[in-house]
Scaffold this active site. Structure first.
Site, PDB file in Angstrom:
ATOM      1  CD  GLU A  93      -2.511  -1.234   2.711  1.00 47.01           C
ATOM      2  OE1 GLU A  93      -3.223  -2.106   3.105  1.00 47.01           O
ATOM      3  OE2 GLU A  93      -2.491  -0.113   3.546  1.00 47.01           O
ATOM      4  CB  CYS A 106       2.673   7.610   3.133  1.00 49.04           C
ATOM      5  SG  CYS A 106       2.796   6.178   4.741  1.00 49.04           S
ATOM      6  CB  CYS A 113       5.544  -5.341   9.627  1.00 52.94           C
ATOM      7  SG  CYS A 113       6.894  -4.602  10.708  1.00 52.94           S
ATOM      8  CB  CYS A 117       3.228  -2.679  16.650  1.00 54.93           C
ATOM      9  SG  CYS A 117       5.093  -2.142  16.406  1.00 54.93           S
ATOM     10  CB  CYS A 120       0.603  -1.983  13.664  1.00 52.63           C
ATOM     11  SG  CYS A 120       0.810  -1.712  11.758  1.00 52.63           S
ATOM     12  N   GLY A 160       5.690  -1.966   6.681  1.00 53.97           N
ATOM     13  CA  GLY A 160       6.864  -2.534   7.082  1.00 53.97           C
ATOM     14  C   GLY A 160       7.782  -1.488   7.964  1.00 53.97           C
ATOM     15  CD  GLU A 161      11.260  -0.553  11.566  1.00 55.21           C
ATOM     16  OE1 GLU A 161      10.435   0.059  12.233  1.00 55.21           O
ATOM     17  OE2 GLU A 161      12.544   0.304  11.239  1.00 55.21           O
ATOM     18  CB  SER A 192       8.568   6.105  10.548  1.00 59.08           C
ATOM     19  OG  SER A 192       7.888   5.807  11.634  1.00 59.08           O
ATOM     20  CB  SER A 215       6.841   4.399  16.094  1.00 57.84           C
ATOM     21  OG  SER A 215       6.741   4.720  14.805  1.00 57.84           O
ATOM     22  CG  LEU A 216       8.479   7.084  22.854  1.00 53.43           C
ATOM     23  CD1 LEU A 216       9.939   6.022  22.932  1.00 53.43           C
ATOM     24  CD2 LEU A 216       9.166   8.284  23.085  1.00 53.43           C
ATOM     25  CG  HIS A 217       3.565   4.547  19.455  1.00 52.09           C
ATOM     26  ND1 HIS A 217       3.291   5.661  18.918  1.00 52.09           N
ATOM     27  CD2 HIS A 217       3.687   3.680  18.327  1.00 52.09           C
ATOM     28  CE1 HIS A 217       3.143   5.576  17.607  1.00 52.09           C
ATOM     29  NE2 HIS A 217       3.552   4.414  16.952  1.00 52.09           N
ATOM     30  CG  ASN A 291      -6.673   5.282  12.188  1.00 53.34           C
ATOM     31  OD1 ASN A 291      -7.612   5.747  11.788  1.00 53.34           O
ATOM     32  ND2 ASN A 291      -5.485   5.958  11.566  1.00 53.34           N
ATOM     33  CB  CYS A 334       0.513   1.659   7.774  1.00 49.37           C
ATOM     34  SG  CYS A 334       1.158   0.696   8.834  1.00 49.37           S
TER      35      CYS A 334
HETATM   36  N1  SAH Z   1       7.431   0.382  10.960  1.00 51.00           N
HETATM   37  C1  SAH Z   1       7.675   1.603  10.853  1.00 51.00           C
HETATM   38  C2  SAH Z   1       7.112   2.655   9.855  1.00 51.00           C
HETATM   39  C3  SAH Z   1       5.736   2.190   9.431  1.00 51.00           C
HETATM   40  S1  SAH Z   1       4.284   2.436  10.449  1.00 51.00           S
HETATM   41  C4  SAH Z   1       7.378   2.349  12.325  1.00 51.00           C
HETATM   42  O1  SAH Z   1       6.514   1.653  12.853  1.00 51.00           O
HETATM   43  O2  SAH Z   1       7.687   3.414  12.466  1.00 51.00           O
HETATM   44  C5  SAH Z   1       3.904   4.065  10.324  1.00 51.00           C
HETATM   45  C6  SAH Z   1       3.418   4.616  11.655  1.00 51.00           C
HETATM   46  O3  SAH Z   1       2.109   4.260  11.854  1.00 51.00           O
HETATM   47  C7  SAH Z   1       4.257   4.194  13.054  1.00 51.00           C
HETATM   48  O4  SAH Z   1       4.370   5.442  13.777  1.00 51.00           O
HETATM   49  C8  SAH Z   1       3.088   3.615  13.728  1.00 51.00           C
HETATM   50  O5  SAH Z   1       3.541   3.276  15.147  1.00 51.00           O
HETATM   51  C9  SAH Z   1       1.854   4.083  13.332  1.00 51.00           C
HETATM   52  N2  SAH Z   1       0.585   3.135  13.372  1.00 51.00           N
HETATM   53  C10 SAH Z   1       0.601   1.922  13.215  1.00 51.00           C
HETATM   54  N3  SAH Z   1      -0.515   1.669  13.276  1.00 51.00           N
HETATM   55  C11 SAH Z   1      -1.399   2.592  13.674  1.00 51.00           C
HETATM   56  C12 SAH Z   1      -2.664   2.804  14.232  1.00 51.00           C
HETATM   57  N4  SAH Z   1      -3.596   1.912  14.223  1.00 51.00           N
HETATM   58  N5  SAH Z   1      -2.845   4.125  14.535  1.00 51.00           N
HETATM   59  C13 SAH Z   1      -1.981   5.092  14.656  1.00 51.00           C
HETATM   60  N6  SAH Z   1      -0.770   5.060  14.310  1.00 51.00           N
HETATM   61  C14 SAH Z   1      -0.333   3.743  13.949  1.00 51.00           C
HETATM   62 FE1  SF4 Z   2       5.829  -2.846  11.717  1.00 48.81          FE
HETATM   63 FE2  SF4 Z   2       5.573  -0.270  12.123  1.00 48.81          FE
HETATM   64 FE3  SF4 Z   2       3.260  -1.891  12.190  1.00 48.81          FE
HETATM   65 FE4  SF4 Z   2       5.141  -1.773  14.147  1.00 48.81          FE
HETATM   66  S1  SF4 Z   2       3.943  -0.124  13.633  1.00 48.81           S
HETATM   67  S2  SF4 Z   2       4.129  -3.615  13.077  1.00 48.81           S
HETATM   68  S3  SF4 Z   2       7.113  -1.808  13.271  1.00 48.81           S
HETATM   69  S4  SF4 Z   2       4.695  -1.380  10.301  1.00 48.81           S
END
Ligand code: SAH
Ligand code: SF4
Length: 343
Positions: A93, A106, A113, A117, A120, A160-161, A192, A215-217, A291, A334
């Protein structure tokens, strides 16, 4: 014989390849321009290359393509979400966004991946393979072609990462920023990561002018390890130390992504803990209402919580913005579209 991926070769590599085929090196330059500057999708389009050479090329190489399988356009803000089909039938995507300063895309860096997480959609659908540099390039080219536009900014925030596909991503960065190709400057690119610490150090040494987004969260190990399995390998302290090193070595400001999840990481205590953790670093915090993804019961934080969280950070001299979510009606987060398509 397996065909070689010609669009992943650098300008210099292409010139070398031509020499090996006993062709003049300048042919490599011409081909690079066709592939990266003019977005050629077949050798037949390369009109200044003689027919017999085009034939040789098509017997040795293939031109990677991310073909548009499906597209959704947001009726709110015009954001376009693409589902692309790759040469081997895999799906990825990308999301095209329009801002006042131009178009941002993007893109994905892997099919799926490995990082898992819990919030995600991509993480939930597993991992198939890494993307090649050419497949990353093609996502941009196809969106440009489809809309008759020039894209000015790239974010590696799709599926993906990126740091788990380090070599290909670095090659992609050099291809896309080449002044003989798409010429998108590093300062217009954001990478990212979920925090693969050794790779952050490796990236710092390259001193690229890209923006690193982390992506700290969560502000501590107990919350972060619950939502992001990578944290069990590289904890919060280690991650922040690598970020400080990155900022110092490159002189670039780091962005921290913080998805606000109701009742999980959005308390006042979390805000104070986060402020303390990143104090003194040249950085910026993006607060994003999470999301909701099917199969998980995470909910967005309330608006009031977001504002309060952001105020606490700012009162501790940390720049924070509450990011608006684009394309909320088109599964723009994503991994959501692919997940729907393949399930
Ligand atoms: N793998 C990398 C880049 C792809 S994810 C990473 O994790 O940073 C891109 C961004 O979308 C990251 O900041 C991720 O934490 C965030 N993300 C993934 N799922 C999400 C969701 N359901 N709501 C908000 N942000 C989300
Ligand atoms: Fe992979 Fe980024 Fe999604 Fe985590 S947030 S599963 S690292 S794509």
């Amino acid at each position: 014989m397996r065909l070689k991926d010609i669009k992943s070769l650098s300008y210099e590599e292409l010139c070398e390849e031509m020499k090996a085929l006993e062709l003049p090196a300048y042919r490599g330059g011409q081909i690079f321009l066709w592939l990266h500057g003019k977005n050629a999708s077949s050798f037949d389009e390369m009109l200044n290359i003689p027919l017999n050479i085009r034939k040789t090329l098509s017997e040795k190489y293939y031109i990677a393509c991310a073909a548009i399988e499906k597209k959704q356009i947001s009726c709110y803000d015009g954001t376009v979400k693409y589902l692309y089909r790759l040469n081997d039938g895999e799906f990825i995507e990308a999301v095209l966004m329009s801002y006042h300063h131009g178009y941002t895309i993007c893109i994905s860096t892997q099919v799926g991946c490995r990082m898992g997480c819990t919030f995600c959609a991509t993480g939930k659908s597993g991992f198939a393979r890494n993307l090649t540099p050419s497949e990353m390039i093609s996502q941009i080219q196809q969106a440009e072609k489809d809309n008759g536009i020039k894209i000015s900014n790239i974010v590696l925030m799709g599926m993906g990462e990126p740091l788990d596909n380090f070599e290909n991503v670095i090659k992609f960065l050099s291809l896309v920023s080449s002044d003989k190709g798409m010429n998108i400057g590093m300062r217009h690119i954001t990478l990212s990561t979920c925090g693969i610490v050794p790779k952050i150090y490796e990236l710092a040494e390259l001193k690229l002018q890209i923006t690193l987004s982390v992506s700290l969260h969560a502000p501590n190990d107990s919350i972060r390890s619950r939502t992001m399995p990578i944290n069990r390998k590289y904890g919060v302290r280690q991650l922040i130390e690598s970020c400080r090193y990155y900022a110092k070595t490159t002189g670039r400001r780091i962005t921290f992504e913080y998805a606000m999840i109701d009742g999980v990481n959005d308390s006042r205590e979390c805000a104070y803990e986060l402020a303390k953790l990143i104090k003194g670093m040249i950085c910026h915090v993006n607060l994003i209402p999470v999301n909701s993804v099917s199969g998980s019961d995470y909910r967005k934080s309330k608006k009031k919580r977001l504002e309060e969280f952001s105020k606490i950070l700012e009162s501790n001299s940390i720049a924070a913005t509450v990011r608006r979510t684009l394309g909320s009606d088109i599964d723009a987060s994503c991994g959501q579209l692919r997940r729907k398509h393949i399930s």
